[in-house]
Design a protein around this motif. Sequence first.
Motif, PDB file in Angstrom:
ATOM      1  N   MET A   1       0.936  -1.143   0.185  1.00  0.00           N
ATOM      2  CA  MET A   1       0.219  -0.105   0.078  1.00  0.00           C
ATOM      3  C   MET A   1       0.971   1.524  -0.418  1.00  0.00           C
ATOM      4  N   SER A   2       2.168   1.479   0.674  1.00  0.00           N
ATOM      5  CA  SER A   2       2.670   2.500   0.661  1.00  0.00           C
ATOM      6  C   SER A   2       3.768   2.182  -0.299  1.00  0.00           C
ATOM      7  N   SER A   3       4.122   1.569  -1.496  1.00  0.00           N
ATOM      8  CA  SER A   3       4.344   1.694  -2.869  1.00  0.00           C
ATOM      9  C   SER A   3       3.377   2.287  -3.550  1.00  0.00           C
ATOM     10  N   MET A   4       2.143   2.218  -3.668  1.00  0.00           N
ATOM     11  CA  MET A   4       1.110   2.862  -4.094  1.00  0.00           C
ATOM     12  C   MET A   4       1.169   4.491  -3.455  1.00  0.00           C
ATOM     13  N   SER A   5       0.893   4.642  -2.915  1.00  0.00           N
ATOM     14  CA  SER A   5       0.641   6.453  -2.148  1.00  0.00           C
ATOM     15  C   SER A   5       1.756   7.131  -2.974  1.00  0.00           C
ATOM     16  N   PHE A   6       1.546   8.408  -3.159  1.00  0.00           N
ATOM     17  CA  PHE A   6       2.105   9.492  -3.854  1.00  0.00           C
ATOM     18  C   PHE A   6       1.415  10.668  -2.983  1.00  0.00           C
TER      19      PHE A   6
ATOM     20  N   GLN B   1      -6.314   0.191  -7.745  1.00  0.00           N
ATOM     21  CA  GLN B   1      -7.254  -1.181  -8.592  1.00  0.00           C
ATOM     22  C   GLN B   1      -6.219  -1.684 -10.014  1.00  0.00           C
ATOM     23  N   ALA B   2      -5.980  -0.561 -10.168  1.00  0.00           N
ATOM     24  CA  ALA B   2      -4.699  -0.666 -11.933  1.00  0.00           C
ATOM     25  C   ALA B   2      -3.649  -1.497 -11.751  1.00  0.00           C
ATOM     26  N   GLU B   3      -3.176  -1.656 -10.175  1.00  0.00           N
ATOM     27  CA  GLU B   3      -2.080  -2.059  -9.258  1.00  0.00           C
ATOM     28  C   GLU B   3      -2.399  -3.819  -9.808  1.00  0.00           C
ATOM     29  N   ILE B   4      -3.388  -3.681  -9.235  1.00  0.00           N
ATOM     30  CA  ILE B   4      -3.915  -5.092  -8.633  1.00  0.00           C
ATOM     31  C   ILE B   4      -3.928  -5.855  -9.908  1.00  0.00           C
ATOM     32  N   ALA B   5      -4.734  -5.000 -10.922  1.00  0.00           N
ATOM     33  CA  ALA B   5      -4.890  -5.973 -12.488  1.00  0.00           C
ATOM     34  C   ALA B   5      -3.745  -6.433 -13.059  1.00  0.00           C
ATOM     35  N   LYS B   6      -3.105  -4.799 -12.539  1.00  0.00           N
ATOM     36  CA  LYS B   6      -1.423  -6.000 -13.376  1.00  0.00           C
ATOM     37  C   LYS B   6      -0.894  -7.073 -12.090  1.00  0.00           C
ATOM     38  N   ARG B   7      -0.904  -7.335 -11.752  1.00  0.00           N
ATOM     39  CA  ARG B   7      -0.688  -8.380 -10.716  1.00  0.00           C
ATOM     40  C   ARG B   7      -1.123  -9.131 -11.189  1.00  0.00           C
ATOM     41  N   ASN B   8      -2.439  -8.848 -11.742  1.00  0.00           N
ATOM     42  CA  ASN B   8      -3.559 -10.745 -12.005  1.00  0.00           C
ATOM     43  C   ASN B   8      -2.557 -10.891 -13.145  1.00  0.00           C
ATOM     44  N   ARG B   9      -2.888 -10.275 -14.328  1.00  0.00           N
ATOM     45  CA  ARG B   9      -2.411 -10.119 -15.692  1.00  0.00           C
ATOM     46  C   ARG B   9      -1.108 -11.063 -15.624  1.00  0.00           C
ATOM     47  N   GLU B  10      -0.224 -10.434 -14.837  1.00  0.00           N
ATOM     48  CA  GLU B  10       1.648 -11.099 -14.386  1.00  0.00           C
ATOM     49  C   GLU B  10       1.021 -12.448 -14.302  1.00  0.00           C
ATOM     50  N   ARG B  11       0.155 -12.645 -13.509  1.00  0.00           N
ATOM     51  CA  ARG B  11       0.138 -14.268 -12.550  1.00  0.00           C
ATOM     52  C   ARG B  11      -0.753 -15.082 -13.991  1.00  0.00           C
ATOM     53  N   LEU B  12      -1.765 -14.715 -14.096  1.00  0.00           N
ATOM     54  CA  LEU B  12      -2.504 -15.385 -15.685  1.00  0.00           C
ATOM     55  C   LEU B  12      -1.576 -15.940 -16.311  1.00  0.00           C
ATOM     56  N   GLN B  13      -0.172 -14.904 -16.172  1.00  0.00           N
ATOM     57  CA  GLN B  13       0.477 -15.537 -17.449  1.00  0.00           C
ATOM     58  C   GLN B  13       1.591 -16.231 -16.800  1.00  0.00           C
TER      59      GLN B  13
END
Length: 192
Positions: free
Chosen positions: A1-6, A167-179
């Motif tokens: 969470m802290s890596s995503m905050s700005f 949400q964008a970070e989670i979606a990116k992680r999920n795409r990487e997992r599926l690949q």
Amino acid sequence: MSSMSFPNLYTHRKVAETKAKSCDICYRLSTSVLITPDSKDFFYICPSHLKEPAFCTPKIDTEAIEARKKKELEEEIERVKKEYEERKKKKEEEKGKEADKGKEKDKKDDEKNKDKDEKKDGKDQENSKGSRSTSREGTKSPPVEEEPRIFELKPTFYQQRLLKKRQAEIAKRNRERLQDPTFFPSVPKNLP
């Protein structure tokens, strides 16, 4: 969470007309972008929304304003010094010409000319003050209030930006997992 905050500080920038995209609020094409200093988050926004108090508040950089005023003052001083030097040279040239004429004329004429010159100099200074103020107006447009460039979003909008980024970070992680082929379980090899 802290890596995503700005940080909740956005800088207003303009992009080319060809790069215009829809505003995040009203979906009209816009060339204005709000971007964080570390470039982690950005979004397109209409300039009219930046003036809405319910959307964001401008952060005024007092140091930058003071530095700009100081720079303008120094430029004005330099300009006045140059103007003064030019006038001084002109007066010296005129006095040199008058000295040549003075040799030919009587001393009485010289005294009259000096009196006239002093009066003329006084009028010239008054006229130059008036012309200086008019020349400033002629060369420079009236001082336009510069729009603020740094904004702080209101908490609701800032939370929306954080949520979108998460949400964008989670979606990116999920795409990487599926690949990743090891993500799915393997087919059982032993008979039951």
